[in-house]
Every structure is written in C-alpha cells, then in structure tokens.
Design a protein around this motif. Structure first.
Motif, PDB file in Angstrom:
ATOM      1  N   THR A 108      -1.702  24.947 -14.420  1.00  9.31           N
ATOM      2  CA  THR A 108      -1.588  24.639 -15.845  1.00  9.31           C
ATOM      3  C   THR A 108      -2.535  25.563 -16.595  1.00  9.31           C
ATOM      4  O   THR A 108      -3.622  25.870 -16.110  1.00  9.31           O
ATOM      5  CB  THR A 108      -1.948  23.174 -16.138  1.00  9.31           C
ATOM      6  N   ALA A 155      -3.886  24.743 -19.267  1.00 11.55           N
ATOM      7  CA  ALA A 155      -4.883  23.887 -19.897  1.00 11.55           C
ATOM      8  C   ALA A 155      -6.069  23.715 -18.954  1.00 11.55           C
ATOM      9  O   ALA A 155      -5.884  23.423 -17.778  1.00 11.55           O
ATOM     10  CB  ALA A 155      -4.278  22.525 -20.225  1.00 11.55           C
ATOM     11  N   GLU A 184       1.505  18.755 -16.421  1.00 12.51           N
ATOM     12  CA  GLU A 184       2.468  19.040 -17.491  1.00 12.51           C
ATOM     13  C   GLU A 184       2.441  17.931 -18.533  1.00 12.51           C
ATOM     14  O   GLU A 184       2.519  18.203 -19.742  1.00 12.51           O
ATOM     15  CB  GLU A 184       3.869  19.188 -16.891  1.00 12.51           C
ATOM     16  N   GLU A 203      -0.711  18.467 -20.506  1.00 14.21           N
ATOM     17  CA  GLU A 203      -0.624  19.614 -21.413  1.00 14.21           C
ATOM     18  C   GLU A 203      -0.109  19.197 -22.785  1.00 14.21           C
ATOM     19  O   GLU A 203      -0.708  19.502 -23.817  1.00 14.21           O
ATOM     20  CB  GLU A 203       0.331  20.662 -20.836  1.00 14.21           C
ATOM     21  N   LEU A 217      -3.863  26.609 -24.111  1.00 15.00           N
ATOM     22  CA  LEU A 217      -2.593  26.166 -24.694  1.00 15.00           C
ATOM     23  C   LEU A 217      -2.517  26.445 -26.181  1.00 15.00           C
ATOM     24  O   LEU A 217      -1.434  26.637 -26.737  1.00 15.00           O
ATOM     25  CB  LEU A 217      -2.425  24.661 -24.466  1.00 15.00           C
ATOM     26  N   THR A 248       6.435  20.056 -23.173  1.00 18.28           N
ATOM     27  CA  THR A 248       6.342  21.014 -22.076  1.00 18.28           C
ATOM     28  C   THR A 248       7.653  21.011 -21.297  1.00 18.28           C
ATOM     29  O   THR A 248       8.110  19.950 -20.861  1.00 18.28           O
ATOM     30  CB  THR A 248       5.178  20.643 -21.127  1.00 18.28           C
TER      31      THR A 248
END
Length: 554
Positions: free
Chosen positions: A33, A35, A392, A395, A434, A504
C-alpha cells in the motif's frame, strides 16, 4: 560429463532462486500500500532532518532510514517503493553472493547452494520485506556484512587503506540504522587487531572505530535491565530462538489453515538455534586449527566474524527483550538474523571444505528445509493477500478522513489516532503518499465540469453497504466491458455531482485464501461530512481516458 553435471546443478539452483524471487515479489505486491503505516508514519515529520540531528527510534539511531524517506518523499511522492526496492536488492545480492561463495569452495554441493539461494529471499521475513521502514533493519546487516568482508579483504590486499575506508564507512552506515550497527563499530575495531594490516593503519582504524562506538553510546544510550539468574536464562533462550527463527517459522502455515500450537514453533526455533550455535563452535575450532597450520588465511574466513557479530546482535536482542514471551523471538523481523547466521555457517563450512557439509544427513536437512520454506513461501503469500485487502480498506478510509473505520487500525494503532491525524495533515500539505494521487485531488470537484467525458451507465455495480456509527463502507464489482473504460478510481458524489469521497480499486490477486479473492472496489467515508446515503451516487473513473460512467445509487 562434468560439464553436464555443472549445468544441471546451475539449472536446479536457478529454479530454486527463481521460485523464491517470484514469490517474494508477489508477497510484496499483494501486501503493498502506498499509505504509510505503523513505524512508517513518524518519518514524514522528520525526514528532512536526517543530516542535521540525531534521530532516535526506541534504542536505535535511524538517520539512514530517514535519508531513504527523504529521497522517497522528494522524488517518489512518499510511496515507499524506493525502500522496498532497496530491501529486495540487498537481500538478492546477499543471496547470490553466498551461493557463489559456497559453490566456489564446494562445487558439488548443490543442496547447500540451493538452501542459501532461497533463504535470503524467504518471505518468512514478512515484516522486513513488506514494510518500507524495515530498510533500516535489512540495511544494518547488509552493511554490517560489507564492513566485515571489506575488513577481511584489507589484510590480503596491497591497497589496505581503500578496504579499511570502505569497511569503516559501511560500519557507520550500519550504526545509523539499528543498535546492532553500533555494536558492529566496536566489533570491527577489535577484529582488525587479529588481521595482517600495517600497524599504522590498524591503530588508526582501531582508534576511529572505538571513538565512534563510545560517542554513539553516549548519544543514544541503551536502557538498563535488572540482572538475575532467571533473566539471564530467559535471555539465552530468547537468543537461541532468534538465531533459529528461520527454521522455526518455516513450519508455520497458519495462513493456509494449517496451525500448530505456538509452543511448537518456539521449541523448533530454540532447538535449531542451539544446533546452529554448536555448529558455529565446531567451525570456530576447525578454523583455529586451520589458521594455526597456515592451511587457510584468516582473511578468507570472514564468515566467522560475521556470524559472531550476528550472534552478539541476537544476544543483545535477547537481553533487551527478555521480558517478552519467547514467541516474540520468532517475529518475522528477526528471521533475517537467523537466515544470515545460517548462511554464514554454510559459507564458513565451504571455506574450510568441511566434509561433514556434504554428508547425507546434512543433505537431507537441506532438502527438508527447502521444502518447508517453499510451503512457508506460499503461506506468506496468503498472509500478504489478507493484509493487502485490509490495507486497501484503510487506504480509502485515510483518504476520506474516516479515522473511526475499523481497518484504519491496520494503518495506525488506535492509541495514537491523534498523531495519525497530525501526520496525515502533513502529508496533505506536502502532497505525499496517497495524498499526492490524482484521486485525492478529485475530492470536491464536480464530475460534469467538462474535464471528464461521461460514458453513460456502467456494468459495474454495488454489492455491499455497511454502516457504522460514524462511517459508511461501500463495496462492489468493477466491469468495464460495456463502456470500454479501465476503472482506476471510484467516487461517491452528491446530488449536484460534487465528489464527496473516493475509493480504492482492488488489485488482482491469486486468491490463496478467501480473504484475498474479492476484487472490485471499496470506499469508506465518514458520515459526518457526507449527505444522506440516499443522496449518494457512485461513479467509475478512467483517468487515462479522462472519462467516467455511472454505477448506481446507494
């Protein structure tokens, strides 16, 4: 015939290496990810100070890690890919180096080469290969190896100053990542006393390393622990478990649904740690005899000092973590120490041309270890899929400031929620992670402003809506056949078509466990700044085609 055997052996080693390299890459991909989470968060506020002050994290000095974050934040938008790539390159380089070293000294022992080729790329090091912050952990031991290797080469080289300089710089780099690197600086200073190096350079190297060692101790002094017979005994067990954590975790397949009691893994780690230590003592005795007989120069036996430093590092961990349960010793981040310790043992056995290294029991052990580690590799792939799906969710919750959503805890502990909000605001201002993505810049924009082309209704649809006390979770499928779009962003808009939240689009995965099979999209948003659910519409966007389509209402 010899050439055919050599080619066959190289093919087997290459297949083993390729399997572990491919599964390693998939593990990182599935869990990735952009993030930041856990320890990754803190450096977004301090990365720019990596060259102006000492940065501490627990008992570690982490300026080296901060330098990586500074480069990543300034050139790659803080996505963590630089650190993850560096980790993969360091582990792959160590894997190839050890395999070549063993094959050079024991050309017929294909199993040892294969075991080494796969171990450095084992996904049982899950934390170290999937967390960008762990570039420091892997970097500490990679630079530590380089420092000891260069110092050993110095005694056999005409250009001793260059090798000593490389060794010293590598030791300093190692010390700026982990506390084990501080220990390394003192260790290489003492190790140089046993090498054939010109007295003037030996004295200069010794004084420099010992001085830096004490300076770093003063700057970042370790915590003191009470000493007792019980704590010493427990620290020894913890140390053995750290050294044997690779075999101990290689039989852990819980993410494939094959779980054993944790004590089994603890016992296996302690047992193999004891075997490794006894093997190391035997090799040290053998090396001493060979050195006294002038059969093998000390400069070639760099595996022994490297293994000693790893053992000392494990002992320091065992002492510092002696209040924690033994299960903590086989944590994924410590597996790297175990892997490198095992590789050091194999390399030393090859350097000494120990006949026992080619016996049938050792070969059977290598086969069992490769088989167990291969299954463990698939198990960690399943773990990565489960973690990736949760990340996800987190995120989109982070993007939309839905801090109370359950999966935000996979990005940051609840106890530090306020700090997470502060760091998130820093990332927003700097356009990092992000918050540097196109989907974040779409929030509050109007879909029909003219920047995007409307393509009608999508075949994509909403499959699940879950409402919490302060958040809304929406999941659905992504089907682009009707419109020809390639959906990369999902957005929720109000009645005036103003985007209120973005989601996402889930990455494609193999689906080793049910948690990793869901595809489509997920969107999590706070209910405080959102219109009523009945007033929300959902759209699929293709930013490369600058087009969007209507998915439906909640």
């Amino acid at each position: 015939m010899d050439k055919e055997n050599s080619l066959r052996q190289m093919l087997v080693i290459s297949i083993v290496f390729a399997f572990f390299a491919a599964t390693y890459i998939y593990t990182v991909y599935a869990s990735y990810t952009s993030a930041p989470y856990f320890d990754n968060w803190r450096l977004f506020a301090e990365d720019r100070f990596f060259y102006t002050k000492i940065l501490s994290h627990n008992e570690h000095i982490i300026n080296f890690i901060a330098a990586f974050f500074w480069m990543d934040n300034n050139f790659l938008s803080g996505r963590g890919t630089l650190q993850l790539t560096a980790i993969a390159c360091m582990l792959a380089a160590l894997s190839v180096f050890f395999a070549i070293e063993i094959r050079k000294n024991l050309p017929q022992n294909i199993l040892l080469c294969s075991a080494v080729a796969m171990s450095c790329l084992s996904a049982t090091q899950f934390t170290n290969i999937t967390w960008s912050f762990q570039v420091g952990f892997v970097g500490c031991f990679a630079f530590g190896f380089l420092s000891i290797y260069c110092l050993s080469r110095a005694s056999a080289s005409h250009n001793q100053v260059l090798w000593l300089l490389l060794s010293g710089l590598s030791a300093i780099a190692s010390s700026l990542t982990l506390a084990a690197g501080v220990l390394l600086i003192g260790f290489v200073g003492i190790y140089c006393l046993f090498l054939r190096i010109r007295p003037i350079w030996k004295l200069a190297f010794l004084l420099s390393t010992i001085s830096i060692f004490f300076i770093l101790l003063v700057v970042n002094h370790p915590d003191r622990h009470e000493t007792s017979i019980k704590s010493i005994r427990y620290a020894i067990l913890f140390t053995l478990a750290v050294l044997g954590s690779f075999p101990g975790t290689a039989i852990d397949y819980r993410f494939l649904g094959i779980g054993l009691p944790e004590r089994v893994y603890d016992f296996a780690a302690i047992l193999f740690g004891a075997i490794f230590v006894l093997s190391a003592l035997g090799l040290i005795l053998r090396a001493y005899q060979s050195w006294r007989s002038d059969l093998v120069p000390l400069a070639r036996l760099w595996g022994i000092p490297f293994g000693l430093w790893l053992a000392l590092s494990a002992s320091a961990i065992g002492w510092g973590r002696s209040e924690l349960p033994i299960a903590e010793a086989i944590s994924a981040r410590y597996v790297t120490i175990s892997v490198l310790f095992m590789c050091a043992l194999f390399a030393t056995a090859a350097q000494l041309r120990v006949r026992q290294a080619t016996t049938r029991p050792v070969q059977i052990l290598c086969v069992l270890l490769i088989a167990a580690a291969s299954i463990a590799q698939v198990n960690r792939m399943a773990q990565a899929e489960i973690a990736g799906r949760r990340f996800e969710n987190a995120e989109t919750a982070l993007l939309n400031n839905a801090y109370s959503a359950p999966d935000i805890l996979n990005l940051y502990p609840l106890s530090m929620d306020q700090s997470a909000k502060i760091i998130a605001s820093i990332m927003q201002l700097r356009g990092l992670s992000l918050f540097g993505e196109a989907r974040y810049r779409l929030i509050s924009k109007n879909l029909f402003s003219g920047a995007l082309t409307y393509k009608g209704t999508c075949a994509s649809q909403i499959s699940n809506i879950d409402r919490g006390p302060a958040w809304l979770l929406v999941e659905g499928s992504v089907n682009d056949e009707a419109t020809g779009l390639k959906t990369d962003i999902v957005a929720a808009a109000d009645l005036e078509s103003n985007i209120k939240a973005v989601g996402t689009v889930r990455k494609q995965m193999i689906g080793l466990r049910q948690e990793g099979t869901q595809s489509g999209f997920v969107l999590i948003a706070p209910t405080s700044n959102m219109p009523a659910s009945s007033d929300l519409s959902f759209f699929a966007l293709d930013m490369s085609a600058l087009a969007f389509c209507y998915m439906g209402k909640s």
